[in-house]
Write a protein that holds these residues in place. Structure first.
Motif, short mmCIF file in Angstrom:
data_model
loop_
_atom_site.label_atom_id
_atom_site.label_comp_id
_atom_site.label_asym_id
_atom_site.label_seq_id
_atom_site.Cartn_x
_atom_site.Cartn_y
_atom_site.Cartn_z
N ALA A 298 44.45 35.51 35.03
CA ALA A 298 45.06 36.76 34.57
C ALA A 298 44.11 37.94 34.72
O ALA A 298 44.55 39.06 34.98
CB ALA A 298 45.49 36.62 33.12
N GLU A 299 42.81 37.72 34.56
CA GLU A 299 41.86 38.82 34.69
C GLU A 299 41.94 39.47 36.06
O GLU A 299 41.94 40.71 36.18
CB GLU A 299 40.43 38.33 34.43
CG GLU A 299 39.39 39.43 34.55
CD GLU A 299 37.99 38.95 34.24
OE1 GLU A 299 37.09 39.81 34.14
OE2 GLU A 299 37.79 37.73 34.08
N ILE A 300 42.02 38.65 37.10
CA ILE A 300 42.13 39.17 38.47
C ILE A 300 43.42 39.95 38.63
O ILE A 300 43.44 41.06 39.18
CB ILE A 300 42.07 38.01 39.48
CG1 ILE A 300 40.75 37.24 39.35
CG2 ILE A 300 42.27 38.51 40.90
CD1 ILE A 300 40.70 35.95 40.13
N GLU A 301 44.52 39.39 38.12
CA GLU A 301 45.83 40.01 38.28
C GLU A 301 45.92 41.32 37.49
O GLU A 301 46.41 42.34 38.01
CB GLU A 301 46.91 39.04 37.82
CG GLU A 301 46.98 37.78 38.66
CD GLU A 301 47.86 36.70 38.05
OE1 GLU A 301 48.43 36.96 36.96
OE2 GLU A 301 47.98 35.62 38.65
N ILE A 302 45.44 41.31 36.27
CA ILE A 302 45.50 42.51 35.44
C ILE A 302 44.69 43.64 36.05
O ILE A 302 45.14 44.80 36.12
CB ILE A 302 44.99 42.21 34.01
CG1 ILE A 302 46.00 41.34 33.27
CG2 ILE A 302 44.74 43.50 33.23
CD1 ILE A 302 45.51 40.83 31.93
N THR A 303 43.48 43.32 36.53
CA THR A 303 42.63 44.34 37.14
C THR A 303 43.33 44.98 38.34
O THR A 303 43.31 46.21 38.52
CB THR A 303 41.29 43.73 37.59
OG1 THR A 303 40.64 43.16 36.45
CG2 THR A 303 40.39 44.79 38.20
N GLU A 304 43.99 44.16 39.15
CA GLU A 304 44.71 44.68 40.33
C GLU A 304 45.84 45.61 39.91
O GLU A 304 46.00 46.70 40.46
CB GLU A 304 45.27 43.51 41.14
CG GLU A 304 46.09 43.96 42.34
CD GLU A 304 46.73 42.79 43.08
OE1 GLU A 304 47.63 43.04 43.90
OE2 GLU A 304 46.35 41.63 42.81
#
Length: 309
Positions: free
Chosen positions: A264-270
């Motif tokens: 989720a961290e990768i997705e949220i940052t994007e």
């Protein structure tokens, strides 16, 4: 057992109301001025589309029936001692009838000490029910719940409290309704954790279908692992449970895998970066906030945003 793939929608979006132009303009103006803080719900609405985000920001200031049911469930399960302080349950009446309107008019005058207009037949002339409820709350701090809505919320709360799995998690809670704050790519994200214990976090979700596979699909479709990451990151706790309950009283409890939370961290940052880009674009062309699925499909080769199946 074969997994169901029928999409379970956001229950709170079943009563979707198209935002008025002036409401949209107000939200867009605040965004353009840099006056915004995101919640998980706002960010997940943006992940649907810019239009869905604006509609959510307009609607979040209005209390829908689904939101009221959710509030009842949370209070009955997590803070039962607060219920009488926050809510009053109205009789089960049809508020579209003369008799029902008179009941609600009496409640308003009793609670606020103010008089409402009446017609020639000496019956109350009321605003929209949601506006009347908001006015009572603004004047007294108490939310009056329509009887049928209270019955629905109480039923779901009872089912959560009786369920073996959800009861096991609830019994470990030491704190409820805890505010959390996090910054991602210079954007402030806020939230409120339903319940936490020493090593667990609990999130209660009212869903359309709480059967195991349908609820699991809803968790993925609603990107609830994003919320899990935000809260886990803020509290340093990675045992994240979601208790789902539906209108039939079905309950299922799900532990979100840590791998899913970390993804989720990768997705949220994007998505936060895309959001920031759109805020800038909206300063020059507010119309970009009307984009739907075409926003995610547009590329240099596909400038109008058509899905190439």
């Amino acid at each position: 057992m074969e997994q169901q793939n029928n999409y379970q929608p956001f229950e709170e979006l079943e009563s979707f109301i198209e935002p008025k132009q002036h409401e949209k303009a107000e939200v867009i103006a605040k965004l353009s001025s840099g006056d915004y803080t995101l919640s998980f719900s706002a960010l997940s609405a943006f992940a649907i589309s810019p239009y869905a985000f604006i509609a959510y920001k307009v609607q979040e200031r209005k209390q829908t029936q689904a939101m009221m049911i959710g509030d009842i469930v949370h209070c009955r399960v997590l803070e039962p001692e607060e219920f009488e302080k926050r809510y009053r349950i109205a009789p089960v009446v049809n508020a579209t009838t003369v008799e029902g309107k008179n009941v609600w008019g009496g409640i308003f005058e009793e609670m606020t000490g103010e008089e409402l207009p009446r017609n020639k037949a000496d019956n109350y002339v009321l605003p929209k029910m949601e506006d009347l409820i908001e006015e009572i709350k603004a004047k007294t701090g108490i939310t009056v719940i329509p009887g049928k809505v209270a019955e629905e919320g109480d039923f779901r709360a009872r089912r959560l409290l009786k369920n073996k799995a959800s009861r096991w998690v609830i019994n470990q809670l030491t704190q409820t309704e805890q505010s959390v704050d996090l910054t991602v790519s210079d954007v402030h994200i806020r939230g409120r954790v339903d319940g936490r214990g020493e090593k667990i976090i609990l999130d209660i979700k009212n869903v359309v279908n709480a059967e195991v596979h349908a609820a699991a699909y809803t968790i993925k479709a609603r990107r609830l692992h994003w919320q899990a990451w935000i809260y886990s990151q803020a509290l340093g706790i990675y045992n994240y449970y979601i208790a789902c309950v539906d209108g039939r009283g079905e309950v299922s409890v799900h532990l979100i895998p840590e791998k899913m939370i970390n993804q989720a961290e990768i997705e949220i940052t994007e998505y936060v970066e895309r959001f920031k880009d759109l805020v800038v674009a909206g300063m020059f062309d507010p119309g970009v906030w009307d984009q739907s699925q075409d926003f995610w499909l547009q590329t240099s080769e596909n400038q109008v945003g058509i899905n190439m199946m």
